[in-house]
Structure formats: C-alpha cells, structure tokens
Design an enzyme around this catalytic site. Structure first.
Site, PDB file in Angstrom:
ATOM      1  N   LEU A 131      -7.824  -3.712   2.746  1.00 28.66           N
ATOM      2  CA  LEU A 131      -7.425  -4.474   3.931  1.00 28.66           C
ATOM      3  C   LEU A 131      -8.647  -5.041   4.647  1.00 28.66           C
ATOM      4  O   LEU A 131      -8.632  -6.165   5.145  1.00 28.66           O
ATOM      5  CB  LEU A 131      -6.598  -3.587   4.858  1.00 28.66           C
ATOM      6  CG  LEU A 131      -5.183  -3.295   4.349  1.00 28.66           C
ATOM      7  CD1 LEU A 131      -4.626  -2.025   4.971  1.00 28.66           C
ATOM      8  CD2 LEU A 131      -4.255  -4.468   4.634  1.00 28.66           C
ATOM      9  N   HIS A 186       0.854  -1.185   0.000  1.00 28.57           N
ATOM     10  CA  HIS A 186       0.000   0.000   0.000  1.00 28.57           C
ATOM     11  C   HIS A 186       0.892   1.237   0.000  1.00 28.57           C
ATOM     12  O   HIS A 186       1.917   1.261   0.684  1.00 28.57           O
ATOM     13  CB  HIS A 186      -0.897   0.003   1.235  1.00 28.57           C
ATOM     14  CG  HIS A 186      -1.713  -1.247   1.368  1.00 28.57           C
ATOM     15  ND1 HIS A 186      -2.936  -1.411   0.762  1.00 28.57           N
ATOM     16  CD2 HIS A 186      -1.461  -2.419   2.001  1.00 28.57           C
ATOM     17  CE1 HIS A 186      -3.404  -2.616   1.029  1.00 28.57           C
ATOM     18  NE2 HIS A 186      -2.522  -3.244   1.779  1.00 28.57           N
ATOM     19  N   VAL A 204      -8.564   3.939  -0.687  1.00 27.41           N
ATOM     20  CA  VAL A 204      -8.760   2.677  -1.398  1.00 27.41           C
ATOM     21  C   VAL A 204      -8.192   1.521  -0.582  1.00 27.41           C
ATOM     22  O   VAL A 204      -8.823   0.462  -0.430  1.00 27.41           O
ATOM     23  CB  VAL A 204      -8.118   2.728  -2.798  1.00 27.41           C
ATOM     24  CG1 VAL A 204      -8.159   1.347  -3.459  1.00 27.41           C
ATOM     25  CG2 VAL A 204      -8.828   3.751  -3.678  1.00 27.41           C
ATOM     26  N   CYS A 205      -6.986   1.706  -0.045  1.00 28.86           N
ATOM     27  CA  CYS A 205      -6.326   0.634   0.702  1.00 28.86           C
ATOM     28  C   CYS A 205      -7.063   0.287   1.987  1.00 28.86           C
ATOM     29  O   CYS A 205      -7.036  -0.868   2.437  1.00 28.86           O
ATOM     30  CB  CYS A 205      -4.878   1.016   1.004  1.00 28.86           C
ATOM     31  SG  CYS A 205      -3.880   1.225  -0.484  1.00 28.86           S
ATOM     32  N   THR A 206      -7.745   1.253   2.575  1.00 28.44           N
ATOM     33  CA  THR A 206      -8.542   0.985   3.773  1.00 28.44           C
ATOM     34  C   THR A 206      -9.635  -0.031   3.462  1.00 28.44           C
ATOM     35  O   THR A 206      -9.907  -0.941   4.254  1.00 28.44           O
ATOM     36  CB  THR A 206      -9.151   2.286   4.317  1.00 28.44           C
ATOM     37  OG1 THR A 206      -8.093   3.189   4.688  1.00 28.44           O
ATOM     38  CG2 THR A 206     -10.033   2.028   5.526  1.00 28.44           C
TER      39      THR A 206
END
Length: 222
Positions: A53, A41, A48-50
C-alpha cells in the site's frame, strides 16, 4: 450486486457499493472515466501488504499520469483500516490518498472471487471466516476487466509490472500493436496480425519481419 458468471478477461467488472477510508462509494461511479486497479489484502496489519500500500502511494504520480485510480480492499472493519493507514504512512513515509474498502461482510470479495478456501490455505481463516487472497484487477474506463493476477501470501506485488501492463494495454487500445516479452516504454512493438503488410507500410514508419506473422516496428508516437 449479484454476479452469477465467473469474471473473465473482457467481463464487465461487477459494480458494488461499499464503505471505504474515503467514504461511501459506488464502484463504477468512483472509477468514472478512469482506469482502475482493485487489489485485495488478506487482513489489516499484515507485513507484506503494509509495504504494498505504501508503494502504491509512492507511485501516485505514475498512476495519475495514466488516468488510473487505485483502490485497496481488506476484510477488516473500517476503524481497523484507519488505524492501519497510520502504520502504512509511518513505515513508508507517505500519506495515503486512495481508498481502502472495508469488506467485513465479504460481499465484494465474494463478488470478485477473492476469498481463500480451506483446501488452499487453512491458515487463511479467522474465526471460521475466510480471508481474501492477494488479487489484482485492472479495469478500463468502459468497466471491462483487462487483467487478473493472484499472488501468494509470501510474495509482494510488483507494481512496476502493473504499470507496465497498463502502458501496454493503453498503447494497444490506441494503435494496432501488441507488446513482446519484457517490453517497456520506448521498446519496439509487434504489429497486430490482423494488419496486412500493405496496411503496415502505410501506418508505420517501416517494420522488420522476423517471420511472416511476427513483425517488429518502433513504438508509435501519439
């Protein structure tokens, strides 16, 4: 931890030691006899990465059923990771139970060639230091790299596709078959070209030849 040659499919995944949200790890020891999905990330607290995951945690049973250990990576500090995990849990209604690597010194990112460049994206730098691109590595129990994907920052990863690829890889490891376009569990598969028609007749319960080199058969049962 040095790795001079570029990583290619079939390369041994470089080993490393790192601090994570679940303690200090040695990567190969962490994987053990499992498959692994290493995914990076750009930074903590990115939108977006939240969601990504959180999705990996929601798919925990899918990964576990396939003997797969996911592990994330970001170039921020470990404490930032802990703070970010609170957001991930709250936003996605999950409780994250897989590690995120703290790669502030960029050693792991450099090892896996995951750092962005000024030429590619000058905005993906903080205080003159490059952030990671959004990469995925699927690694098998023998520590061989079996898949590499790099996603643009604007597009969230499709973890159903990553599960699909793992299913395909594990199936082709057990049987002399490959999988056609858009294949999913239960669909017909392709008999490997190295298998003769005579061998195919012995190993499979019938097959259909679309061409001499393209032969379909039912997915083998384990």
């Amino acid at each position: 931890m040095s790795h001079k040659l570029p990583i290619r499919l079939g390369s041994t995944a470089p080993d490393f030691k790192a601090e994570t949200t679940q303690g200090h790890i040695s990567f190969h020891e962490f994987l053990g006899d499992s498959w692994g999905v290493l995914f990076s990330h750009p930074a903590d607290f990115t939108p977006v990465c939240t969601t990504e995951l959180g999705m990996v945690q929601k798919m925990h049973k899918e990964f576990t059923a396939r003997n797969v250990k996911p592990i994330g990576l970001s170039v921020d500090k470990l404490q930032d990771h802990f703070n970010w995990v609170q957001d991930i849990n709250n936003v996605n209604s999950v409780k994250l139970n897989f590690p995120i690597i703290a790669d502030e010194d960029r050693k792991v990112s450099t090892l896996y060639d995951m750092l962005d460049t000024l030429e590619n994206d000058p905005t993906n730098f903080v205080n003159g230091m490059p952030l990671t691109v959004r990469s995925v590595f699927i690694i098998d129990p023998s520590k061989k790299v079996r898949l590499m994907i790099t996603y643009p920052a604007s597009c969230g990863r499709n973890f159903d596709e990553i599960i699909r690829v793992i299913d395909s890889l594990q199936l082709s490891d057990r049987h002399p078959v490959t999988t056609p376009a858009n294949w999913k569990q239960g669909d017909k598969v392709i008999i490997h070209p190295k298998i003769s028609d005579e061998q195919a007749s012995e190993q499979f319960a019938g097959f259909i030849s679309a061409t001499p080199y393209l032969r379909f058969t039912a997915q083998p049962k384990d």
